[in-house]
Design a protein around this motif. Structure first.
Motif, mmCIF file in Angstrom:
data_model
loop_
_atom_site.group_PDB
_atom_site.id
_atom_site.type_symbol
_atom_site.label_atom_id
_atom_site.label_comp_id
_atom_site.label_asym_id
_atom_site.label_seq_id
_atom_site.Cartn_x
_atom_site.Cartn_y
_atom_site.Cartn_z
ATOM 1 N N PHE A 169 0.833 -1.206 0.000
ATOM 2 C CA PHE A 169 0.000 0.000 0.000
ATOM 3 C C PHE A 169 0.866 1.254 0.000
ATOM 4 O O PHE A 169 0.596 2.206 -0.750
ATOM 5 N N ALA A 170 1.893 1.275 0.841
ATOM 6 C CA ALA A 170 2.752 2.456 0.916
ATOM 7 C C ALA A 170 3.407 2.747 -0.427
ATOM 8 O O ALA A 170 3.434 3.894 -0.896
ATOM 9 N N ARG A 171 3.932 1.720 -1.068
ATOM 10 C CA ARG A 171 4.598 1.924 -2.357
ATOM 11 C C ARG A 171 3.616 2.366 -3.441
ATOM 12 O O ARG A 171 3.979 3.103 -4.359
ATOM 13 N N ALA A 172 2.374 1.951 -3.332
ATOM 14 C CA ALA A 172 1.382 2.339 -4.337
ATOM 15 C C ALA A 172 1.071 3.836 -4.273
ATOM 16 O O ALA A 172 0.533 4.404 -5.237
ATOM 17 N N GLN A 173 1.396 4.491 -3.154
ATOM 18 C CA GLN A 173 1.089 5.920 -3.018
ATOM 19 C C GLN A 173 2.260 6.820 -3.438
ATOM 20 O O GLN A 173 2.134 8.050 -3.397
ATOM 21 N N VAL A 174 3.376 6.228 -3.801
ATOM 22 C CA VAL A 174 4.533 7.027 -4.214
ATOM 23 C C VAL A 174 4.145 7.916 -5.405
ATOM 24 O O VAL A 174 3.567 7.433 -6.384
ATOM 25 N N GLY A 175 4.457 9.188 -5.292
ATOM 26 C CA GLY A 175 4.084 10.148 -6.338
ATOM 27 C C GLY A 175 2.882 10.989 -5.980
ATOM 28 O O GLY A 175 2.624 12.006 -6.623
ATOM 29 N N ASP A 176 2.131 10.560 -4.933
ATOM 30 C CA ASP A 176 0.989 11.364 -4.485
ATOM 31 C C ASP A 176 1.485 12.661 -3.840
ATOM 32 O O ASP A 176 2.647 12.781 -3.430
ATOM 33 N N ALA A 177 0.580 13.625 -3.710
ATOM 34 C CA ALA A 177 0.933 14.929 -3.153
ATOM 35 C C ALA A 177 0.993 14.867 -1.629
ATOM 36 O O ALA A 177 0.345 14.035 -0.992
ATOM 37 N N TYR A 178 1.806 15.782 -1.073
ATOM 38 C CA TYR A 178 1.824 15.976 0.373
ATOM 39 C C TYR A 178 0.910 17.142 0.701
ATOM 40 O O TYR A 178 1.068 18.235 0.168
ATOM 41 N N VAL A 179 -0.037 16.912 1.604
ATOM 42 C CA VAL A 179 -0.922 17.962 2.093
ATOM 43 C C VAL A 179 -1.019 17.805 3.598
ATOM 44 O O VAL A 179 -1.320 16.714 4.093
ATOM 45 N N GLY A 184 -5.553 10.895 2.332
ATOM 46 C CA GLY A 184 -5.833 10.170 1.101
ATOM 47 C C GLY A 184 -7.122 10.629 0.453
ATOM 48 O O GLY A 184 -7.784 11.545 0.933
ATOM 49 N N PRO A 185 -7.475 10.022 -0.647
ATOM 50 C CA PRO A 185 -6.736 8.900 -1.265
ATOM 51 C C PRO A 185 -5.583 9.345 -2.176
ATOM 52 O O PRO A 185 -4.788 8.510 -2.575
ATOM 53 N N ASN A 186 -5.507 10.629 -2.521
ATOM 54 C CA ASN A 186 -4.454 11.067 -3.442
ATOM 55 C C ASN A 186 -3.497 12.081 -2.836
ATOM 56 O O ASN A 186 -2.614 12.582 -3.515
ATOM 57 N N VAL A 251 9.313 4.434 2.664
ATOM 58 C CA VAL A 251 8.326 5.233 1.927
ATOM 59 C C VAL A 251 7.690 6.186 2.932
ATOM 60 O O VAL A 251 7.266 5.770 4.025
ATOM 61 N N GLY A 252 7.632 7.459 2.551
ATOM 62 C CA GLY A 252 7.025 8.437 3.447
ATOM 63 C C GLY A 252 6.519 9.649 2.696
ATOM 64 O O GLY A 252 6.987 9.956 1.594
ATOM 65 N N ALA A 253 5.542 10.299 3.274
ATOM 66 C CA ALA A 253 5.057 11.586 2.740
ATOM 67 C C ALA A 253 5.974 12.655 3.327
ATOM 68 O O ALA A 253 5.834 13.024 4.497
ATOM 69 N N GLN A 254 6.913 13.131 2.522
ATOM 70 C CA GLN A 254 7.980 13.968 3.057
ATOM 71 C C GLN A 254 7.546 15.408 3.308
ATOM 72 O O GLN A 254 7.540 15.888 4.416
ATOM 73 N N ASN A 255 7.218 16.128 2.228
ATOM 74 C CA ASN A 255 6.885 17.554 2.337
ATOM 75 C C ASN A 255 6.174 17.994 1.070
ATOM 76 O O ASN A 255 6.088 17.217 0.098
ATOM 77 N N PRO A 256 5.652 19.231 1.029
ATOM 78 C CA PRO A 256 4.910 19.685 -0.163
ATOM 79 C C PRO A 256 5.748 19.678 -1.446
ATOM 80 O O PRO A 256 5.195 19.578 -2.537
ATOM 81 N N SER A 257 7.074 19.790 -1.306
ATOM 82 C CA SER A 257 7.908 19.837 -2.513
ATOM 83 C C SER A 257 8.100 18.456 -3.131
ATOM 84 O O SER A 257 8.147 18.313 -4.351
ATOM 85 N N GLY A 259 6.322 15.398 -1.988
ATOM 86 C CA GLY A 259 5.176 14.508 -1.935
ATOM 87 C C GLY A 259 5.583 13.176 -1.315
ATOM 88 O O GLY A 259 6.496 13.089 -0.489
ATOM 89 N N VAL A 260 4.914 12.098 -1.715
ATOM 90 C CA VAL A 260 5.224 10.758 -1.215
ATOM 91 C C VAL A 260 6.374 10.188 -2.038
ATOM 92 O O VAL A 260 6.303 10.116 -3.266
ATOM 93 N N VAL A 261 7.438 9.781 -1.336
ATOM 94 C CA VAL A 261 8.638 9.302 -2.028
ATOM 95 C C VAL A 261 9.138 8.013 -1.389
ATOM 96 O O VAL A 261 8.803 7.681 -0.248
ATOM 97 N N GLU A 262 9.954 7.295 -2.144
ATOM 98 C CA GLU A 262 10.691 6.146 -1.617
ATOM 99 C C GLU A 262 12.157 6.525 -1.635
ATOM 100 O O GLU A 262 12.719 6.829 -2.693
ATOM 101 N N ARG A 263 12.772 6.513 -0.467
ATOM 102 C CA ARG A 263 14.148 6.988 -0.351
ATOM 103 C C ARG A 263 14.985 6.000 0.449
ATOM 104 O O ARG A 263 14.478 5.198 1.239
ATOM 105 N N SER A 264 16.307 6.147 0.252
ATOM 106 C CA SER A 264 17.247 5.362 1.037
ATOM 107 C C SER A 264 17.341 5.931 2.449
ATOM 108 O O SER A 264 17.164 7.133 2.670
ATOM 109 N N LEU A 265 17.635 5.037 3.400
ATOM 110 C CA LEU A 265 17.803 5.508 4.772
ATOM 111 C C LEU A 265 18.932 6.520 4.878
ATOM 112 O O LEU A 265 18.913 7.406 5.738
#
Length: 277
Positions: A169-179, A184-186, A251-257, A259-265
């Motif tokens: 589920f978390a990976r499926a949200q990568v690319g969504d906006a941060y608000v 959710g859902p987007n 995977v985390g919703a980082q910030n408005p710039s 959005g939801v990203v997958e990053r290395s630790l």
């Protein structure tokens, strides 16, 4: 004492020279006019009787006062006109200056917006490229799993059961906006995404990050498993959370710039982690 000392004088008072001259001038002018008129007429003409009205000193004073008043009014009007012209000129100059400044501000704002839009487009492109690379890597690793390979680091296991549902589920949200406050859902904020991901496994988490990081048991970053909750800050007072998905990534919703990203630790090392599963 003289015998005539108390006898009143019968002499007429002397008139001033200026008054005598004025009367003489007026009388001379009248006589000259009459003389000319008589000389110009026929010898046997009847005597002409004409009354000539001469201007009085009172009327001359009135006319002079009127002329002075009119001149003063004209001068005052001219001064007023000049003042109005100066004010109009000043107003026009100020309006032109304000318009020039407004245009400059608008140009700067447009340039800044254009630069920001271009930067967002470049960042989105980098994110797409990163996701594509991740999918390619996962696909390649998955194809080699039949030979006993793993798509995760040696210190982790491929997620199964509830952990697999959370990670998917978390990976499926990568690319969504941060608000901020998004659930959710987007669009999401960090704790909203973690809460929704755990709901896929039938687990209800608190809404805010500080409460989420207080759940479960604490685990070290060297002993992570997919589905663990990463936090930044103190455990009971964290300001950001994300989901560990294995392979040294989260995977985390980082910030408005971003959005939801997958990053290395290594990109943003968390403060700690908790395990709820």
């Amino acid at each position: 004492m003289s015998q005539t000392a108390h006898i009143p004088s019968h002499r007429k008072p002397r008139r001033s020279a200026s008054k005598l001259a004025l009367r003489a001038g007026v009388a001379g002018g009248v006589l000259s006019t009459i003389a000319v008129a008589g000389a110009a007429g026929p010898a046997n003409a009847d005597p002409v009787t004409e009354t000539i009205e001469m201007p009085t000193l009172g009327s001359l004073d009135t006319d002079l006062a009127s002329a002075v008043s009119a001149s003063a009014e004209a001068s005052q009007q001219e001064a007023l006109d000049l003042s109005l012209q100066a004010q109009e000129k000043t107003a026009l100059e100020k309006a032109a200056k304000d318009a020039k400044k407004a245009k400059a501000d608008a140009d700067r704002k447009a340039a800044a917006e254009k630069a920001e839009k271009a930067e967002k487009a470049r960042q989105a492109e980098r994110e797409r490229a990163s996701r594509t690379q991740t999918r390619t890597t996962l696909s390649s690793s998955g194809s080699s799993s039949s030979d006993g390979g793993s798509s995760y680091d040696s210190d982790t296991q491929a997620p199964t059961g509830s952990a697999a549902a959370i990670v998917a589920f978390a990976r499926a949200q990568v690319g969504d906006a941060y608000v901020r406050g998004g659930t959710g859902p987007n669009s999401w904020d960090c704790s909203g995404l973690v809460q929704a991901a755990y709901r896929q496994a039938g687990i209800d988490l608190p809404r805010v990050s500080g409460s989420q990081s207080s759940m479960g048991t604490s685990v070290s970053l060297s002993n992570l498993q997919p589905g663990d909750i990463l936090y930044w800050g103190s455990r009971s007072g964290s300001y950001h959370v994300a989901i560990y998905v294995g392979g040294g990534k989260y995977v985390g919703a980082q910030n408005p710039s971003t959005g939801v990203v997958e990053r290395s630790l290594d990109w943003d090392t968390p403060s700690g982690a908790v395990r709820i599963l």
